[in-house]
Scaffold this motif. Structure first.
Motif, mmCIF file in Angstrom:
data_model
loop_
_atom_site.group_PDB
_atom_site.id
_atom_site.type_symbol
_atom_site.label_atom_id
_atom_site.label_comp_id
_atom_site.label_asym_id
_atom_site.label_seq_id
_atom_site.Cartn_x
_atom_site.Cartn_y
_atom_site.Cartn_z
ATOM 1 N N MET A 1 0.855 -1.171 0.000
ATOM 2 C CA MET A 1 0.000 0.000 0.000
ATOM 3 C C MET A 1 0.897 1.229 0.000
ATOM 4 O O MET A 1 1.824 1.320 0.795
ATOM 5 N N SER A 2 0.629 2.154 -0.890
ATOM 6 C CA SER A 2 1.435 3.374 -0.918
ATOM 7 C C SER A 2 0.594 4.541 -0.415
ATOM 8 O O SER A 2 -0.613 4.605 -0.636
ATOM 9 N N PHE A 3 1.273 5.447 0.266
ATOM 10 C CA PHE A 3 0.607 6.594 0.859
ATOM 11 C C PHE A 3 1.203 7.874 0.293
ATOM 12 O O PHE A 3 2.397 7.940 0.003
ATOM 13 N N SER A 4 0.356 8.892 0.174
ATOM 14 C CA SER A 4 0.830 10.193 -0.274
ATOM 15 C C SER A 4 1.660 10.836 0.840
ATOM 16 O O SER A 4 1.659 10.363 1.984
ATOM 17 N N LYS A 5 2.331 11.909 0.512
ATOM 18 C CA LYS A 5 3.140 12.625 1.500
ATOM 19 C C LYS A 5 2.262 13.094 2.674
ATOM 20 O O LYS A 5 2.630 12.968 3.839
ATOM 21 N N LYS A 6 1.088 13.612 2.338
ATOM 22 C CA LYS A 6 0.146 14.100 3.357
ATOM 23 C C LYS A 6 -0.305 12.944 4.253
ATOM 24 O O LYS A 6 -0.384 13.081 5.475
ATOM 25 N N GLN A 7 -0.603 11.803 3.635
ATOM 26 C CA GLN A 7 -1.030 10.636 4.415
ATOM 27 C C GLN A 7 0.098 10.126 5.311
ATOM 28 O O GLN A 7 -0.147 9.721 6.443
ATOM 29 N N LYS A 8 1.314 10.169 4.816
ATOM 30 C CA LYS A 8 2.462 9.729 5.618
ATOM 31 C C LYS A 8 2.632 10.601 6.853
ATOM 32 O O LYS A 8 2.922 10.100 7.939
ATOM 33 N N LEU A 9 2.445 11.919 6.687
ATOM 34 C CA LEU A 9 2.523 12.826 7.834
ATOM 35 C C LEU A 9 1.420 12.526 8.848
ATOM 36 O O LEU A 9 1.656 12.497 10.051
ATOM 37 N N LYS A 10 0.223 12.296 8.324
ATOM 38 C CA LYS A 10 -0.912 11.961 9.199
ATOM 39 C C LYS A 10 -0.646 10.637 9.926
ATOM 40 O O LYS A 10 -0.926 10.509 11.124
ATOM 41 N N LEU A 11 -0.079 9.660 9.226
ATOM 42 C CA LEU A 11 0.227 8.374 9.862
ATOM 43 C C LEU A 11 1.249 8.529 10.981
ATOM 44 O O LEU A 11 1.142 7.864 12.016
ATOM 45 N N GLU A 12 2.222 9.400 10.794
ATOM 46 C CA GLU A 12 3.203 9.639 11.862
ATOM 47 C C GLU A 12 2.515 10.209 13.101
ATOM 48 O O GLU A 12 2.820 9.821 14.220
ATOM 49 N N GLU A 13 1.585 11.140 12.891
ATOM 50 C CA GLU A 13 0.807 11.686 14.009
ATOM 51 C C GLU A 13 0.004 10.583 14.692
ATOM 52 O O GLU A 13 -0.048 10.506 15.919
ATOM 53 N N GLN A 14 -0.626 9.738 13.882
ATOM 54 C CA GLN A 14 -1.451 8.667 14.416
ATOM 55 C C GLN A 14 -0.603 7.645 15.185
ATOM 56 O O GLN A 14 -1.000 7.145 16.234
ATOM 57 N N LYS A 15 0.589 7.342 14.681
ATOM 58 C CA LYS A 15 1.487 6.417 15.381
ATOM 59 C C LYS A 15 1.885 6.982 16.744
ATOM 60 O O LYS A 15 1.967 6.246 17.734
ATOM 61 N N ASN A 16 2.114 8.286 16.790
ATOM 62 C CA ASN A 16 2.431 8.924 18.068
ATOM 63 C C ASN A 16 1.268 8.795 19.049
ATOM 64 O O ASN A 16 1.474 8.599 20.253
ATOM 65 N N LYS A 17 0.041 8.882 18.520
ATOM 66 C CA LYS A 17 -1.140 8.723 19.372
ATOM 67 C C LYS A 17 -1.253 7.290 19.873
ATOM 68 O O LYS A 17 -1.617 7.058 21.033
ATOM 69 N N VAL A 18 -0.951 6.328 19.018
ATOM 70 C CA VAL A 18 -0.963 4.922 19.448
ATOM 71 C C VAL A 18 -0.011 4.753 20.628
ATOM 72 O O VAL A 18 -0.370 4.172 21.656
ATOM 73 N N GLN A 19 1.190 5.272 20.497
ATOM 74 C CA GLN A 19 2.184 5.154 21.572
ATOM 75 C C GLN A 19 1.730 5.887 22.833
ATOM 76 O O GLN A 19 1.875 5.383 23.947
ATOM 77 N N TYR A 20 1.157 7.069 22.659
ATOM 78 C CA TYR A 20 0.653 7.847 23.792
ATOM 79 C C TYR A 20 -0.419 7.064 24.558
ATOM 80 O O TYR A 20 -0.362 6.942 25.782
ATOM 81 N N TYR A 21 -1.413 6.536 23.824
ATOM 82 C CA TYR A 21 -2.493 5.818 24.493
ATOM 83 C C TYR A 21 -2.015 4.490 25.081
ATOM 84 O O TYR A 21 -2.495 4.065 26.124
ATOM 85 N N LEU A 22 -1.070 3.859 24.437
ATOM 86 C CA LEU A 22 -0.492 2.642 25.004
ATOM 87 C C LEU A 22 0.170 2.961 26.343
ATOM 88 O O LEU A 22 -0.073 2.275 27.345
ATOM 89 N N ASN A 23 0.983 4.000 26.394
ATOM 90 C CA ASN A 23 1.644 4.383 27.640
ATOM 91 C C ASN A 23 0.637 4.771 28.718
ATOM 92 O O ASN A 23 0.787 4.405 29.888
#
Length: 144
Positions: A1-23
């Motif tokens: 699956m390929s993501f646009s530049k904008k989607q990649k930035l959004k995914l980085e934000e979302q990954k940070n949220k995953v880590q935040y909620y996990l902690n």
């Protein structure tokens, strides 16, 4: 699956949220002595046909004896998840850590009922909903 530049930035934000909620939730659920490994994948398949009608955002494979768990996250689903959905999914997956000893016993049984995973998921979802309802109530009290 390929993501646009904008989607990649959004995914980085979302990954940070995953880590935040996990902690956040590993402490709230008294799982801070566990080790969690997160893997991001393009897409996740249902773990069994009994729950195949559901979209799979995350899965958790806990080993209760070693207090170690692997959480897989679907990038495709994560891209569109709200903060509340990410948090609820994390809570749901972490609760698998508590159910895993019982699930092992079920799997070791000579005859495993075909809908046992569906029952387990129903219980975990119910518990997750209780925790999330309490969390939303606390947020409302703070914001009032």
């Amino acid at each position: 699956m390929s993501f646009s530049k904008k989607q990649k930035l959004k995914l980085e934000e979302q990954k940070n949220k995953v880590q935040y909620y996990l902690n956040k939730w590993k402490f709230k659920l008294l799982l801070n002595h566990w080790t969690f490994h997160i893997e991001y994948k393009d897409k996740l398949e249902p773990v069994c046909k009994e729950v195949s009608e559901y979209v799979v955002d995350m899965t958790c494979d806990p080993c209760w004896f070693y207090k170690d768990a692997y959480i897989d996250v679907s990038l495709g689903e994560l891209l569109n998840d709200s903060d509340d959905q990410i948090e609820a999914n994390i809570v749901h997956e972490l609760l698998h850590c508590y159910i895993s000893p019982l699930w092992e016993i079920i799997l070791e049984a000579k005859k495993v009922p075909s809908d046992s995973r569906k029952h387990m998921e129903h219980c975990i979802t119910g518990l997750s909903n209780v925790f999330m309802a309490d969390e939303r109530e606390r947020r409302n009290l703070i914001n009032d």
